[in-house]
Every structure is written in structure tokens, then in C-alpha cells.
Design an enzyme around this catalytic site. Structure first.
Site, PDB file in Angstrom:
ATOM      1  N   ASP A 365      16.728  84.966  96.952  1.00  0.00           N
ATOM      2  CA  ASP A 365      16.816  83.831  97.867  1.00  0.00           C
ATOM      3  C   ASP A 365      17.124  84.340  99.283  1.00  0.00           C
ATOM      4  O   ASP A 365      18.226  84.750  99.542  1.00  0.00           O
ATOM      5  CB  ASP A 365      17.874  82.833  97.400  1.00  0.00           C
ATOM      6  CG  ASP A 365      19.226  83.512  97.086  1.00  0.00           C
ATOM      7  OD1 ASP A 365      19.264  84.702  96.726  1.00  0.00           O
ATOM      8  OD2 ASP A 365      20.253  82.829  97.213  1.00  0.00           O
ATOM      9  N   GLU A 559      25.819  94.395 102.132  1.00  0.00           N
ATOM     10  CA  GLU A 559      25.037  93.768 101.075  1.00  0.00           C
ATOM     11  C   GLU A 559      23.615  94.320 101.016  1.00  0.00           C
ATOM     12  O   GLU A 559      23.043  94.482  99.944  1.00  0.00           O
ATOM     13  CB  GLU A 559      25.003  92.265 101.341  1.00  0.00           C
ATOM     14  CG  GLU A 559      24.157  91.440 100.404  1.00  0.00           C
ATOM     15  CD  GLU A 559      24.007  89.997 100.886  1.00  0.00           C
ATOM     16  OE1 GLU A 559      23.932  89.103 100.029  1.00  0.00           O
ATOM     17  OE2 GLU A 559      23.958  89.762 102.103  1.00  0.00           O
TER      18      GLU A 559
END
Length: 622
Positions: A365, A559
Site C-alpha cells: 500500500d 522503513e
């Protein structure tokens, strides 16, 4: 060698001289002299610390001393001058996993409930009615916390009921375990940063890292919480928040079980119980015709729920909502409110969000690959994962249950699951493999054609063992060079984004961004098919990127990365989690931590030495 310093004095002087951009870090972007003189409080001898990396290490060591309120503190010069690879790996192993660990119980609730996602003064914990022990335990805690309420989820709740919870969003309870004197929460490991809950597919990759670093009980706990979620929420959740109840995540539970069982002997009853739950998830979540199982015999991501997903930031969907607002002659915020309240319904917009929610279920996503099409696709990723489920279940039955596994209602044999895997492999070869491109593509079962978006998920069949040796050769020789960047593989090829309009959103799972799970699955796939040297190269590229970033930016482990510029400075939706901290990175980021520890297992000592010297992959792999 250790020296004694006045902690506050040196800390302040160091920041004043070296942190020129005042971001509470010492990085390559600062313009200070990059040379600082320490004076030992006892001997009065001077020690010179030079360079961004060593100065940022000094800042981190001083920050640790400040956290325990030391006036005078000993600083170990060996820690300041520590080999970068060893320092990153040591901190992951000894510090970061513990920092990322949470429990939902009396001890851990404060940290869970007081995070930035608690949007109201009254924090809510939801507990499933099917867990009477949990209901009793948490109801008892209600009076012990201020501004805290426990709400029991009814049995058989609907997607419509889940939507009503958005008025009071909250955390979902996880498993409890009986300890000597009390019930305690089964621990879980969060990704990091703003993510303060247990995420589905993140947890598998985190588990890989935990097992390597001998945090065995934490890996077991992930499996136990997976089991709890399936039993009480019907699926492994996107994450344990109320607004994720209609969404699962990529299926990796069987892989975790296999990894655990290979790492250490586990009680047979524990393994039996978990294998039953894996099969339950396979049957009830993935193999229901018309939901996530399609008429082709292959699967798709298909989340329930209607309308916009709750978790996105305000304005995230403005480009989608704007034409609909104009269609109804309303200001965009007024249209959004009416649509959210369902006082205004638009079927086309509802259909868009079916695909959007399903994309978020996929873990990707967002990606251009899935925009307004996800639920129409037999995606390569989910079918690779389910093929691995089928092979893993067959292996576990053969290895631990003598080829026959009996549940309360069904007797399964190894051959049963081998046949399921064979069917899926044949179907994927028929519908998803493209001989000309040398890649696997998602299959659009609605329009009955391949969807030719070049995604890094084309390498997932390597990891699952689904490919033939010839297909593996084409993936390595034809496909891989199209994804290859200095620091690893990008989420998609540059060509797949070439035809997008200039004002199209920069999707974080597309080119030029690189993610740990893509790298890890590729490495294991390359090793599985005998491409050991190529695997070592790909590991080196990614670990070089992590190491260089940490050396230049005060220990930052983010991340994701922008592989086009080999940097954590990502300009895409959602920013970059793991980059916001003061003075010291205390936790890294879950699956990037895991990828570092896993990658170090594959590199040779010579390659590890080159990594410590930060020798560029472009030099080593010309």
C-alpha cells in the site's frame, strides 16, 4: 579504553559545534568541523574524535548516559570506534528487538494506549466475545486506568458493524498467557516509529530476524498471536486495530512455523495446534469461492468493508474524490463527509475502494499495480504465498505426523497437500508466466488476460520454489537486471512507471523505492535455485545501503529507501518511518533490522570486511 566525562557539558558542546542544522543528530549534512576534543575528567588527557560516524556514535553513547541521568559517565572509546557492521548488528540483536516489543496487559497498556493513533480522550480496547478469559481480565483493568474503556466485540460481527467502530477506533486485544502469579500479554514486536501495533506480514520477517538473534520466545509469541487472531478475529489481521478487522495480510504463518521448527525442537502438541490453525486459515480465509478464491482456481486479495479506509491521513484521497464532488456539486470536504456517513452513495466510488482496501490487504500500500484493479487480479504474490502454504503443510505432515494429520473433522495426508500445490503451480504457469518477458505477471481474471505490470513480486515464485529451473534462469538473467539498482531491487521497474502522468502520486511500493521483504524473498529464492553468488551480490548491495545510511545519518535504519539516489530521504506518500528520533536511534525498523541480520548470514567474511569499509557495490560488481 574508557574515559570519564561530564555528560551534560560534553553533550551540549558537541551538539553546539557539530549539529549545525539543529535536527538533534550528527549527520553528513551538518557543516561543523567534524572534529571534537574530549578531555578525561581524571587524567585530563585529550582524545580527538573525528568524522561523522564516530561523532554520531559519541552522541549516541552520551544520550544513553543522559537517559540514566549520569552527571559523570564513562564512555567506552571502543564503542565510539566500533566497526560499523558490528555496531548495527549488535544494536539490533541486543537493543532494538527489545525496544520494539510490546504487550497488551496491565504492564504494557499505557504504552499501547497513549500513542499518536489514539484520537480521542477515551482510549478503547476491543476484546472478542469468544475470549471470555480476555474479557474478564481487561474488564477488571478498566477501573485501574483513567480514560480507558473496554468494549466487547459481539460474535459474528459484520463489516457494517466494524464500520460503526470508526466513531471510537481502538486497539484489539491479543493473546494472554498464564505466568506464575498472573496473566500476562503474549508479547509482539512492532515495526517501529508510529506503528505501535502488530502487523501481519511485517511480523513474519521480524520473526526471521528474531530466530537468527536467538530471541526464540519472541518468535514463538508471534505464532501464538497469529493463532489468537485467526481464532478470535477470523484472520491474521492487517494489524490489531479496530479498523483493520475486515482485512487480512499476505499469508506467511506456515513459513514462520517451519522456521521455528527448523530452529529448535518444539512440543508436538504446540505444533499440532498451530498446524490445525494454519489449515483453518487456509480454508476459511483463502479458499472461500467468490471471496478470495476465484473461478480460475487461483486466489486474489479481497478485503471486506465499504468506502474509504479509516487509517489514511486527511486529504489522501482528494485526487480521487474531487471529480465525484464536482459530479454532485459539493465542496470536496462536504462530499467526503456525506460519503463517509453513507448519506451519499456512489457505486463507482465504492468499487474503487474495494480495490483500494484489497491493495492494503496485500501489504503493498500503495502501488500503481493495484490501483482500481487489485480485486480483479490473481496476483503472483498471494498465489506464491499459498503455494508455499500447501508445500509447507505437506512437509510438516510428512516430517512430524508420519504423513497423516487428523483434525476434528478431516483427515489430511501429505499427498492431499502436494496435489493442491501441483494444481496451483500448473495454473500459475498457465495464467501468470510470460515466456517472452521472462517474468510472472498477475492475471486479470475479469478481463481474462495478464496484467503486464513489472513488479518485484515476479521473484516470489523463486522463494516459494514454484519455478522450473529454466524459469528461474530467465528470472535471474532477463528480469533481475531490470529491477537492479546499486542498493538492491526496486519495487517495480522504471519502465512500469514510464507512462504515468507527471502529476501522478509517487507510489511507495513502485520504482524507485526498495523494501526489505522484496530483498529477503529474492535472496532466499536465489539460494533455493543454486544462484549463490548472485544471492551474495544482492545481499551485499542491500546491506551496503543500510550500512552507509546508518554511518552517514546517526544510525538511522528506515522503513524503506529511494534506490535511485541510495538514500532514506524518500519523497513519496506516508514519508519514511524510522527516520524521526532525537540523538539516538533506539529501535531501527523491524523488517530492515531482520534483513540485516539475515543478510549477514549469507555474506562471506571477505564480503563482510568490504562492507565494513563501505566499498561500493558498483565497484565490486562491475
Amino acid at each position: 579504553m574508557k574515559i570519564l566525562l561530564n555528560v551534560d557539558q560534553v553533550f551540549s558542546a558537541l551538539l553546539e559545534q557539530e549539529d549545525t542544522d539543529k535536527d538533534k543528530k550528527i549527520t553528513k549534512d551538518d557543516t561543523g568541523p567534524k572534529r571534537f576534543v574530549l578531555v578525561d575528567e581524571i587524567t585530563k588527557s585529550e582524545i580527538v574524535i573525528e568524522g561523522t560516524y564516530h561523532l554520531s556514535n559519541l552522541l549516541q553513547e552520551l544520550a544513553e548516559l543522559k537517559s540514566v541521568k549520569s552527571v559523570l559517565g564513562e564512555v567506552d572509546l571502543n564503542r565510539i570506534q566500533e566497526d560499523a557492521v558490528e555496531r548495527i548488528s549488535r544494536k539490533i540483536r541486543d537493543d532494538y528487538w527489545n525496544e520494539l516489543t510490546r504487550t497488551i496487559d496491565k504492564k504494557g497498556l499505557t504504552q499501547i494506549l497513549e500513542d499518536e493513533k489514539t484520537s480521542s480522550a477515551l482510549a478503547t480496547l476491543y476484546v472478542a466475545a469468544t475470549d471470555p478469559q480476555g474479557v474478564a481480565y481487561f474488564k477488571d483493568l478498566e477501573s485501574k486506568f483513567s480514560n480507558f474503556q473496554v468494549t466487547v466485540l459481539p460474535e459474528g460481527y459484520s463489516a457494517e458493524h466494524v464500520a460503526t467502530l470508526d466513531k471510537s477506533p481502538g486497539i484489539l486485544a491479543l493473546a494472554l498467557q498464564q505466568k506464575l502469579y498472573s496473566l500476562q500479554g503474549v508479547p509482539f514486536v512492532v515495526p517501529g516509529g508510529r506503528f505501535n501495533e502488530m502487523y501481519g506480514w511485517d511480523s513474519y520477517f521480524i520473526g526471521v530476524g528474531l530466530l537468527i538473534d536467538n530471541h526464540f520466545e519472541k518468535a514463538i509469541a508471534i505464532a501464538d498471536n497469529f493463532q489468537y487472531q485467526i481464532k478470535h478475529y477470523g484472520k491474521i489481521l492487517n494489524a490489531n486495530r479496530s479498523y483493520y478487522l475486515t482485512r487480512t495480510q499476505p499469508p506467511l504463518y506456515s513459513s514462520l512455523l517451519l522456521d521455528i521448527a527448523q530452529k529448535r525442537a518444539v512440543p508436538k502438541d504446540w505444533l499440532r495446534s498451530h498446524l490445525e490453525t494454519v489449515i483453518l486459515e487456509y480454508d476459511s480465509v483463502w479458499m472461500v469461492q467468490g471471496n478470495r478464491l476465484t473461478t480460475t482456481g487461483l486466489n486474489r486479495y479481497k478485503a471486506d468493508g465499504v468506502g474509504m479506509p479509516f487509517e489514511v491521513e486527511p486529504g489522501h484521497f482528494d485526487d480521487i474524490l474531487e471529480p465525484y464532488a464536482k459530479k454532485y456539486g459539493l465542496p470536496i470536504r462536504e462530499f467526503e463527509q456525506k460519503y463517509l456517513e453513507r448519506t451519499l452513495v456512489d457505486k463507482d466510488l465504492d468499487e474503487y475502494f474495494v480495490h483500494d482496501r484489497s491493495m492494503r490487504e496485500s501489504g503493498h500500500d500503495t502501488t500503481t499495480r493495484f490501483i482500481n484493479t487489485c480485486a480483479n487480479l490473481n496476483s503472483v504474490d498471494v498465489n506464491s504465498f499459498l503455494y508455499k502454504y500447501e508445500k509447507d503443510i505437506a512437509h510438516l505432515i510428512a516430517t512430524h505426523f508420519e504423513g497423516v494429520f487428523e483434525t476434528a473433522s478431516v483427515v489430511y495426508t501429505t499427498d492431499d497437500w502436494e496435489q493442491k500445490a501441483h494444481f496451483r503451480k500448473e495454473k500459475m504457469n498457465e495464467l501468470c508466466w510470460n515466456e517472452v518477458a521472462g517474468m510472472f505477471f498477475d492475471y486479470d481474471f475479469v478481463n481474462k488476460k495478464q496484467f503486464p505490470f513489472e513488479s518485484a513480486t515476479t521473484f516470489f515464485p523463486l522463494w516459494a520454489g514454484l519455478c522450473t529451473q529454466e524459469q528461474a534462469k530467465q528470472l535471474v538473467e532477463v528480469a533481475l537486471p531490470q529491477f537492479l539498482q546499486t542498493g538492491g531491487i526496486s519495487g517495480s521497474t522504471k519502465a512500469s512507471s514510464a507512462n504515468l502522468s507527471a502529476d501522478a502520486p509517487q507510489r511507495q511500493w513502485d520504482y524507485p523505492f526498495g523494501w526489505a521483504p522484496h530483498q529477503m524473498l529474492l535472496w532466499e529464492g536465489l539460494l533455493r535455485y543454486g544462484y549463490r553468488e548472485k544471492a551474495k551480490e544482492m545481499v551485499y548491495r542491500w546491506l551496503w545501503l543500510i550500512t552507509k545510511n546508518a554511518v552517514d545519518y546517526n544510525g538511522t535504519i528506515p522503513e524503506k529507501f529511494d534506490l535511485e539516489i541510495s538514500s532514506h530521504k524518500v519523497f513519496a506518500e506516508y514519508g519514511n518511518v524510522g527516520t524521526e528520533f532525537n540523538y539516538i536511534a533506539k529501535e531501527g525498523f523491524g523488517w530492515v533490522n531482520a534483513s540485516y541480520q539475515y543478510g549477514l548470514q549469507i555474506l562471506t567474511p571477505a564480503m563482510r570486511a568490504d562492507l565494513s569499509k563501505l566499498i561500493s557495490p558498483d565497484v565490486l560488481f562491475k
